[in-house]
Each structure stands twice: as C-alpha cells, then as structure tokens.
Design a protein around this motif. Structure first.
Motif, PDB file in Angstrom:
ATOM      1  N   ASP B 100     -10.181  -5.642  42.885  1.00  0.00           N
ATOM      2  CA  ASP B 100      -9.923  -6.458  41.679  1.00  0.00           C
ATOM      3  C   ASP B 100     -10.385  -5.755  40.411  1.00  0.00           C
ATOM      4  O   ASP B 100      -9.821  -5.959  39.340  1.00  0.00           O
ATOM      5  N   LYS B 101     -11.462  -4.951  40.572  1.00  0.00           N
ATOM      6  CA  LYS B 101     -12.018  -4.331  39.373  1.00  0.00           C
ATOM      7  C   LYS B 101     -11.520  -2.903  39.139  1.00  0.00           C
ATOM      8  O   LYS B 101     -12.034  -2.204  38.261  1.00  0.00           O
ATOM      9  N   ALA B 102     -10.563  -2.500  39.939  1.00  0.00           N
ATOM     10  CA  ALA B 102     -10.059  -1.123  39.779  1.00  0.00           C
ATOM     11  C   ALA B 102      -9.441  -0.956  38.393  1.00  0.00           C
ATOM     12  O   ALA B 102      -8.678  -1.803  37.929  1.00  0.00           O
ATOM     13  N   LYS B 103      -9.784   0.168  37.772  1.00  0.00           N
ATOM     14  CA  LYS B 103      -9.287   0.419  36.429  1.00  0.00           C
ATOM     15  C   LYS B 103      -7.830   0.900  36.491  1.00  0.00           C
ATOM     16  O   LYS B 103      -7.450   1.617  37.418  1.00  0.00           O
ATOM     17  N   SER B 104      -7.068   0.491  35.507  1.00  0.00           N
ATOM     18  CA  SER B 104      -5.662   0.921  35.487  1.00  0.00           C
ATOM     19  C   SER B 104      -5.585   2.427  35.218  1.00  0.00           C
ATOM     20  O   SER B 104      -6.233   2.945  34.299  1.00  0.00           O
ATOM     21  N   LEU B 105      -4.783   3.113  35.996  1.00  0.00           N
ATOM     22  CA  LEU B 105      -4.657   4.567  35.849  1.00  0.00           C
ATOM     23  C   LEU B 105      -4.020   4.942  34.506  1.00  0.00           C
ATOM     24  O   LEU B 105      -4.271   6.014  33.966  1.00  0.00           O
ATOM     25  N   THR B 106      -3.192   4.028  34.003  1.00  0.00           N
ATOM     26  CA  THR B 106      -2.460   4.364  32.767  1.00  0.00           C
ATOM     27  C   THR B 106      -3.402   4.518  31.564  1.00  0.00           C
ATOM     28  O   THR B 106      -3.044   5.146  30.577  1.00  0.00           O
ATOM     29  N   THR B 107      -4.598   3.925  31.664  1.00  0.00           N
ATOM     30  CA  THR B 107      -5.512   4.003  30.525  1.00  0.00           C
ATOM     31  C   THR B 107      -6.405   5.242  30.599  1.00  0.00           C
ATOM     32  O   THR B 107      -7.208   5.501  29.708  1.00  0.00           O
ATOM     33  N   MET B 108      -6.299   6.006  31.664  1.00  0.00           N
ATOM     34  CA  MET B 108      -7.230   7.126  31.879  1.00  0.00           C
ATOM     35  C   MET B 108      -6.598   8.473  31.525  1.00  0.00           C
ATOM     36  O   MET B 108      -5.387   8.659  31.673  1.00  0.00           O
ATOM     37  N   GLU B 109      -7.437   9.377  31.096  1.00  0.00           N
ATOM     38  CA  GLU B 109      -6.970  10.730  30.796  1.00  0.00           C
ATOM     39  C   GLU B 109      -6.586  11.427  32.113  1.00  0.00           C
ATOM     40  O   GLU B 109      -7.298  11.319  33.110  1.00  0.00           O
ATOM     41  N   GLN B 110      -5.457  12.124  32.079  1.00  0.00           N
ATOM     42  CA  GLN B 110      -4.971  12.754  33.313  1.00  0.00           C
ATOM     43  C   GLN B 110      -4.998  14.272  33.213  1.00  0.00           C
ATOM     44  O   GLN B 110      -4.896  14.826  32.133  1.00  0.00           O
ATOM     45  N   LYS B 111      -5.090  14.862  34.409  1.00  0.00           N
ATOM     46  CA  LYS B 111      -4.915  16.314  34.477  1.00  0.00           C
ATOM     47  C   LYS B 111      -3.849  16.590  35.536  1.00  0.00           C
ATOM     48  O   LYS B 111      -3.964  16.120  36.680  1.00  0.00           O
ATOM     49  N   LEU B 112      -2.793  17.290  35.117  1.00  0.00           N
ATOM     50  CA  LEU B 112      -1.691  17.579  36.037  1.00  0.00           C
ATOM     51  C   LEU B 112      -1.734  19.062  36.383  1.00  0.00           C
ATOM     52  O   LEU B 112      -1.691  19.913  35.496  1.00  0.00           O
ATOM     53  N   ASP B 113      -1.863  19.339  37.694  1.00  0.00           N
ATOM     54  CA  ASP B 113      -1.913  20.739  38.144  1.00  0.00           C
ATOM     55  C   ASP B 113      -0.513  21.173  38.581  1.00  0.00           C
ATOM     56  O   ASP B 113       0.103  20.520  39.425  1.00  0.00           O
ATOM     57  N   TYR B 114      -0.054  22.278  37.997  1.00  0.00           N
ATOM     58  CA  TYR B 114       1.311  22.739  38.290  1.00  0.00           C
ATOM     59  C   TYR B 114       1.326  24.096  38.983  1.00  0.00           C
ATOM     60  O   TYR B 114       0.456  24.937  38.740  1.00  0.00           O
ATOM     61  N   ARG B 115       2.361  24.264  39.797  1.00  0.00           N
ATOM     62  CA  ARG B 115       2.691  25.605  40.278  1.00  0.00           C
ATOM     63  C   ARG B 115       4.140  25.860  39.858  1.00  0.00           C
ATOM     64  O   ARG B 115       5.001  25.008  40.064  1.00  0.00           O
ATOM     65  N   MET B 116       4.374  27.011  39.255  1.00  0.00           N
ATOM     66  CA  MET B 116       5.740  27.328  38.818  1.00  0.00           C
ATOM     67  C   MET B 116       6.148  28.705  39.299  1.00  0.00           C
ATOM     68  O   MET B 116       5.327  29.620  39.344  1.00  0.00           O
ATOM     69  N   GLU B 117       7.418  28.785  39.672  1.00  0.00           N
ATOM     70  CA  GLU B 117       7.960  30.076  40.079  1.00  0.00           C
ATOM     71  C   GLU B 117       8.929  30.514  38.986  1.00  0.00           C
ATOM     72  O   GLU B 117       9.841  29.761  38.622  1.00  0.00           O
ATOM     73  N   LEU B 118       8.713  31.697  38.468  1.00  0.00           N
ATOM     74  CA  LEU B 118       9.515  32.172  37.339  1.00  0.00           C
ATOM     75  C   LEU B 118      10.266  33.448  37.697  1.00  0.00           C
ATOM     76  O   LEU B 118       9.755  34.292  38.444  1.00  0.00           O
ATOM     77  N   LEU B 119      11.465  33.543  37.160  1.00  0.00           N
ATOM     78  CA  LEU B 119      12.243  34.774  37.300  1.00  0.00           C
ATOM     79  C   LEU B 119      12.314  35.393  35.912  1.00  0.00           C
ATOM     80  O   LEU B 119      12.733  34.737  34.957  1.00  0.00           O
ATOM     81  N   LEU B 120      11.886  36.628  35.805  1.00  0.00           N
ATOM     82  CA  LEU B 120      11.829  37.260  34.486  1.00  0.00           C
ATOM     83  C   LEU B 120      13.038  38.171  34.298  1.00  0.00           C
ATOM     84  O   LEU B 120      13.363  38.972  35.161  1.00  0.00           O
ATOM     85  N   MET B 121      13.700  38.015  33.179  1.00  0.00           N
ATOM     86  CA  MET B 121      14.924  38.772  32.941  1.00  0.00           C
ATOM     87  C   MET B 121      14.629  39.979  32.046  1.00  0.00           C
ATOM     88  O   MET B 121      13.710  39.949  31.228  1.00  0.00           O
ATOM     89  N   GLN B 122      15.441  40.959  32.139  1.00  0.00           N
ATOM     90  CA  GLN B 122      15.482  42.146  31.271  1.00  0.00           C
ATOM     91  C   GLN B 122      14.113  42.680  30.827  1.00  0.00           C
ATOM     92  O   GLN B 122      13.412  43.324  31.578  1.00  0.00           O
TER      93      GLN B 122
END
Lengths: 598, 233
Positions: B100-122
């Motif tokens: 009942d007392k769980a805080k809403s996630l929408t009000t909290m600061e978030q950290k999003l961890d990404y992995r990206m695959e890139l193709l480099l041209m020229q």
C-alpha cells in the motif's frame, strides 16, 4: 529475411507490418513439407490481416502435415524502395523466403482496382507476370475470391483459378499436386489434370465445352474454421475475433454480386458459433467479436446468439460488433443490445432514395420501414446516423437522384418526443454493373453524368445536419471496365503498372491519367468497355463460369427490375427458381427451421 | 490488489510500437484469464499502468508494468499463467505484490542502461566516437538541443550520460554501453545521443544503428542509490 539493421526498417512507416512472428502464426520445417504455399494479399498488411478468407485458408492449409502455408502482403512504397535498394525480393513473413521459392503463390481477387498490385507483388518477387512467361521452376500462381467470377482481365497472369469456396477444393488440388510432384509430372501436366476438376479454371487450357462451376461448402458446421486466429502486432483495420453466421443471401438485391454468387443460404448452428467464439477469444485475447455475414440480422437465431455471446463475454470486457444491419426496428433492437450504453452511431443502406428505384433493385423496403427504423433508433437514444446510397442505377432519372437528398433531409429533421438527429452522414457510391447479377447487361452510367448527379444531390439537401461524401467516378469508371472486361484488358493492366499505377484504391496513389495513357498505348477504348450494354443473347466474357444461378433467372430478374416488380426472399416465401439448389444439389440451411432442426 | 512485474521486449520484436506492445500484453492477460480489474465506463479497459513508452526500434530486458486485480492472486499464479500466454520471445522475469505504501515509480528519478550496436560508415572510426563520448561526460556542462515533433528540447548531456564503455569493436562496428539519467518526464533518447556524438566527432557519414537494447531500468531511492523496481514494492 535480413534487413541488415533496425535502421533500415526504422526508415519505413509502421515497420511492425514486416517483421512476422505474430501470435498463432505457423512455423514448420520447410525440408519436411511437400508443398509450400504463400497466401498473397494484394493490398497492405492492415487490410490483409483483417480478411477472413485468408485466415480460413491459412488454417485449412496448415492443418495438412505435408503443407506449409505462409503469408505476404503488398509492401507500402517506402518498404518497396528499401527492398529494391537492398536487393531483397518480396518474401513470406514466416520463413523470410522469397516468393519464387514456393510451389504456389495464391492471390485473392477481392477488388478490381487491386489488379495492378498483383503485378507489383510479382515484380517485387522477381516472378514474371504472365503465366506464359513463367517456366517450370516458377511457382504456380493461383487465384480465387469474388472477382474470380469474371477473372478474364487478369486471366493471363494466372496459371489456375479456383471458383467458389475453397476449403475442400484446395485440399483436392493439393493432393493432386503432391501426387504429380512425386511422380515427376511437369507443371503443364499438373495443370492439365487440375483442369479436369469442375471448379478449376486454367485460363491457358480453357475449352468451349467446359463450364467451370463454383465449389460449394454445403454444410458450414462441418467445415474447418480457424480458432487460433492470427493476432497481428500492428493494428489491422479490424482487430477482432470473427464468427461467420452464414454464407449466402437470398434477399435478391439486383445490383449485388455477392447476393447471387454466394447462394444458397447456409447458416451455422448456434452451438457451433458459440463454441467457435469461445475458442477464438481463448486463443487470441481479442476484446471484440465481430458477428458477420452478408446480412447478420437475417440469421434465424440471431437474438438468442447475441444474448448468449453477451452473457458469456461482457463480464470480461469483450464487446460484440454487428457490421451489417437491415432497415427495421428488429435490427435497432439488436444494435441496442450490443451497444448497451453508448450509442455510437447507426449505419443503414436504403441504397436508393425513391421507392421506384428501391423496387427496381429489389430492396424490398418502403419509406415507412425507413422512418419506423429511424423512429425506433431515436427513441432508443441514437443521434448519429450514416446512410448508404447508390446512383447510376439502370432506369434512374433526376427525380430518383433528388429523392436521395429529399429522404436524407427528412430523416435529418425527423423528431420524436422532442429528440432528433444530431448528425447524418450520407455516403453515395456509383453503381458498377457486375457479372452474375440481373444488371450484368447494363451500362455503367456516364462519368460526367455521375459528377452532375453528385452536384445535384449536394445542392438538394435541406438540412445542415447532413455531411455528404461520394465515390470518385473515375475510380468507379475503371472498376466498371474491369468488372465486365475481357482478356484483352490484361495488356492494359500491364501497361498501367509500367506507367506507375498501383495501390489504385488509395486516393493519393490513384493516377487516372496514367490509366488513360495505358488504354491508349494498347489501342483500347475504355468507354467502349464501361458504357457497353449487352443484349440478352450476347456472349458474355464470363459465360464459361457458373455460380449456380441460371442465366435465365438473371434475365427474368432484369425484366422484373424494368417493371419495378419485387422478387420475395426464398427463405420466407416460395422458391424464386434461381437454379442454385438444383444446379449444385444444395439447399438453404436455416438453423432455426422446424424447432431448430437443420 | 496490485502486482508489479517486469516484462521484456525481445530484440527480434524491437520494431513493435508502444501501442502495439500494450495491445499485445492486454491480449496475453485476457488469454491467461487472470482476474484483472476493469475500468468503469463504456469502453471498459484493464487497469494496467506502464512506466514509460519504449520507442520503436528499442528492445528491453525488462519494463515495469503494474496490474490491478479484482481478487487476490499469487505472484506464482500470475507468472505461471501469463508465462504461457505471452507470444514467443516475451518473458516475465520477476513480479511482486505492490504494498500500500509503495512509492509510484513515475515520481522517481530513473537511470536507463543501454547497449547499442553501431555500424560506422566511411570516415568514422571507433576511437573517435569513444574519445568524443568520454570528453562529453567529463565536461562540467554540455547542453545540446534536439528537434522533436513537439518542439526543441535541450538536455545537459554531461549530467545525463554516464558509464560510457566500449564493449567490443571491429574496424567498422562497435558495441557500446552507457546510461541515461532522467529526472523529468521528457527523456533524452539514446538515438539523439548517438547523433550528437557523430556531430561532435565531426563525422561526415551517418552512424548506422544496428540495435538499441535497454539493459536495465533503475530508480533512485531515498538513500540516493539506484535500485530496481522489484526492490521498491
């Protein structure tokens, strides 16, 4: 299929149309099947995924252990650009294999103006358009669907066309194909043997003495029906479970091709329908069940079926929709049941504004019926209505056209108990004479005349509550040419595609001038085709096909239309002697007749 | 009662749009015949809340979703039933009953961890990209503006981007990981960061993005630590 990167597909609109992997899609080991079949829908994914016919065929074909049926749709132009740039042929969504790798490529012929899309898809697949140019290694290009009843304009592009309902026919055909393949019979040999089947039309082998007669499913309760519907990720035009109440319609509207070619009426039992609805919802999780047929309110147990569906599903958030309603108070009652809270809008099709024209087309409704329906709907709380009409019907004059505006105006201003209409949408289409209807001998109305009639209606409305829309007469003009066209038109379709015509049904892609150029290039006068009036004794391009209905009946109906005389519905009155039951050894099957004895 | 769960978006289905993802999930719930509470009104809907929209082209290891149930139900039952009705590739990794007392996630600061695959041209090379990224992160402030449909949005990349690492590289491709912090409702998109990197590295040719994967979403608790959504039930 390999697009190299997400970025390639990020460049196209709605990329999830091209990735496959939908719930209930079927994957098989291609090395373990004898026959590979790709169902090719000649329009976009969203439209194709809403099409019940392919859902049924996908299910029927994949029930066979020896066959893997897959799907492909016409990619939008941005995707076609990516495919051409990447050197990627049009492929099936399940395996990603190019269409050229399949035994069969099966197109549905739903609409005349999708014909150029067939060439577009074959082109993207690297398959020659004309059957005569395809070799032994090319797939067999097969067609079916409503336009197959006069497929002459596209006949040269097909190796084989199945006339009628394909659930059983396709199995017979595939058994034959498998046998031929095992025995090393050539493609030509297979086509010759397939041509012996009564419902198969092989355009290259058609002989004067063969009357290709439609395949008919006599008992719909006993035929395979998909329960695990494909569920697309991308939103389809209709994302819902669908139950098919019945096939056929015996109301006998004289302009309606489906009303003639799908005869006789064959209802499913209520038990079958409820069981199918439950299984489809369980397998898909859809939140809507579409209750469909040519005229759903005519289903003999519609009341109890709707009640049972509501009792079963409304508590779990599943709604019911009924797209085709009759004009009567009973239908309003049904609509009220399925839309129990919000009255979102009711749609009816009087088709003609004057009683004279409604009698000519055998609509069998009076102005009293129309106003009784509007009255009941307003009393029940509806405020918004949509009405469908047609212009350009045989025998029509300006008074009939003005009558559309007059009827609509009186409906818009109709009031009962202080309540009335908020908004009335009037949609007018242009009558296109179709094969196998009593009006098949009649001409398409002059395109200039149609434009004048649109103007006449627009300026005859007497209510500000009306909004008016009408079909492009140029598109209808082309539709009329191909609906009653012959084989020489295949050259025009090829030329039009070469001129850049495809996705013709999409307003912004339609290039009428390029079509006219194509006719000119082929030395064919389009007006001669659209405006030709056949005599009863003339040979018609579709005379080698039979939908079961006698030509003599169609002639008699045409005469009755001229005399403004009705033909009653054979479900409730005496047999109208259309010939279908005799010719196809079938009969109407009514679920509720004789105490639910079918 | 309310249950929070983490559902992935598989890489092969990264091109599904957020609305399509939501429809897919609702249909899976209906197939599972779970007692999900319905909203009132004509168009009754399941009571479900999603934290944020995952853009077309991005996959995710786990997105938090909260579901209201009309009757009591165990986490095990939800995992079991939903697990069998989700389309191939989708998985519920974890779930918990929301207190009942769980805080809403929408009000909290978030950290999003990404992995990206890139193709480099020229003209592009991995070293240039890496060097530029590290320079941006090390800066005190690095404010850049990005044009969006809703108008121009400005972000301080030096404050929002962290933990940049090159995980693998060949002559013309690289796999990178980094985190984006977001305190407000408007978030910096990983694609925007990559486009900015390309511009800052003075690369002429485009950097083609092969894949974008959200590895983790964490939330800043009162102690200032980033923890996962399950720890906040």
């Amino acid at each position: 299929m390999d697009f190299g990167s997400v970025n390639q597909l990020m460049k196209v609109e709605k990329p999830s149309r091209y990735i496959g992997g939908e719930l209930n899609s079927v994957t098989k080991d291609k090395s373990s099947v004898a026959v590979r079949f790709v169902l090719a829908f000649p329009d976009t994914y969203e439209i194709g995924m809403s099409f019940l016919g392919f859902k049924i065929l996908y299910h029927v074909l994949n029930l066979r252990e020896d066959t893997w049926a897959e799907r492909t749709y016409a990619p939008w132009t941005d995707m076609a650009d990516v495919m051409r740039k990447e050197g990627m042929p049009l492929h099936a969504l399940e395996s990603g294999d190019g269409l050229a790798d399949f035994d069969f490529v099966g197109f549905t012929l739903q609409y005349e103006m999708s014909y150029t899309n067939i060439l577009y898809m074959l082109d993207l697949a690297g398959i020659p358009a004309r059957a005569a140019d395809r070799g032994e290694d090319s797939p067999i290009v097969i067609g079916g669907g409503p336009c197959a009843y006069n497929s002459e304009p596209v006949a040269d592009f097909f190796d084989l066309i199945v006339i009628g309902e394909a659930e059983d026919a396709i199995n017979v055909l595939l058994d034959l194909y498998k046998e031929c393949k095992q025995k090393g019979v050539t493609k030509a040999g297979f086509l010759a043997r397939a041509n012996e089947l009564p419902y198969v039309y092989v355009p290259a082998l058609q002989k004067a003495d063969k009357l290709v007669t439609k395949a008919l499913i006599k008992d719909l309760d006993g035929v395979a029906y998909p329960e695990a519907f494909l569920v697309p990720f991308a939103e389809a035009v209709h994302s819902r479970a669908v139950i098919e109440l019945f096939r056929g319609c015996s109301r006998g509207c004289r302009f309606c091709q489906a009303g003639m070619t799908y005869r006789p009426v064959r209802e499913k039992s209520e038990e079958t329908l409820l069981a199918q609805a439950e299984k489809i919802i369980d397998a898909t999780g859809y939140d809507e069940i579409g209750v469909i047929s040519l005229s759903s309110a005519d289903y003999s147990r519609i009341d109890s079926t709707i009640e049972a569906l509501l009792a079963k599903f409304s508590s779990c958030g599943v709604g019911i929709s009924m797209p085709s309603l009759r004009i009567d108070a009973f239908s309003v009652g049904l609509a009220e049941k399925v839309q129990s809270v919000r009255k979102s809008g009711l749609t009816f099709a009087p088709e003609a504004g004057s009683q004279r024209m409604r009698d000519a087309i055998n609509k069998n409704i009076t102005e009293e019926d129309i106003f009784a329906t509007v009255d009941a709907a307003i009393r029940a709380g509806w405020k918004n209505f949509k009405l469908y009409f047609m212009i350009g019907l045989p025998g029509e004059d300006d008074s009939d056209v003005v009558a559309i505006a007059d009827l609509a105006s009186r409906i818009a201003e109709y009031r009962v108990d202080g309540k009335g209409v908020n908004r009335l949408t009037v949609s007018v289409s242009n009558f296109v004479p179709k094969a196998f209807t009593p009006f098949q001998w009649d001409a398409f109305d002059d395109a200039e005349e149609l434009r004048r009639k649109h103007y006449l209606i627009k300026h005859s409305f007497r209510s500000r509550k009306i909004s008016f829309s009408y079909h492009d007469e140029k598109l209808s003009f082309l539709e009329a040419i191909f609906a009653r066209g012959d084989r020489s038109l295949s050259a025009v379709i090829e030329a039009a595609y070469a001129n850049g015509c495809f996705f013709d049904g999409w307003g912004d892609k339609f290039k009428f001038d390029k079509w006219l150029e194509a006719f000119e290039q082929c030395g064919i006068d389009p007006e001669e085709y659209a405006y030709r009036k056949f005599d009863f004794l003339d040979d018609l391009p579709w005379d080698h096909i039979s939908c079961g209905v006698d030509k003599a009946f169609l002639r008699a109906e045409k005469k009755l239309a001229d005399e403004l005389l009705p033909t009653p519905d054979c479900r409730t009155a005496e047999c109208s002697a259309c010939g279908v039951c005799t010719n196809l050894a079938a009969s109407n099957i009514i679920a509720d007749r004789e105490g639910n004895q079918r | 009662m309310k249950i929070r769960l983490m559902i992935n978006k598989p890489e092969k289905l990264a091109l599904i749009a957020q609305l399509e993802f939501l429809k897919m999930f609702e249909r899976a719930l209906r197939r599972a015949k779970l007692p999900v509470a319905l909203t009132q009104g004509f168009n009754t809907r399941y009571k479900i809340s999603y934290l944020s929209a995952l853009p077309v082209g991005e996959s995710s290891a786990g997105e938090p979703v909260e579901i209201d149930f009309s009757t009591d139900i165990t986490v095990a039952e939800v995992l079991d039933k939903l697990g069998s009705t989700l389309p191939d590739g989708f998985l519920i990794s974890r779930a918990c009953v929301l207190g009942d007392k769980a805080k809403s996630l929408t009000t909290m600061e978030q950290k999003l961890d990404y992995r990206m695959e890139l193709l480099l041209m020229q003209d592009a090379d991995c070293a240039k990209i890496e060097e530029t990224a590290l320079r941006i992160i090390a800066a005190e402030s690095f404010v850049r503006s990005f044009e969006r449909k809703q108008g121009v949005r400005s972000f301080d990349l030096a404050k929002l981007i962290s933990d940049f690492r090159v995980m693998a590289k060949t002559e013309k491709s690289m796999v990178i990981e980094f985190s984006i912090c977001n305190a407000g409702s408007i978030m910096l998109k990983p694609r925007e960061f990559i486009e900015n990197l390309r511009q800052e590295a003075l690369l002429e040719a485009p950097v083609e993005i092969i894949a974008v994967h959200r590895k983790a979403t964490t939330f800043r608790n009162e102690a200032g630590e980033y923890v996962d959504a399950m720890s906040l039930c």
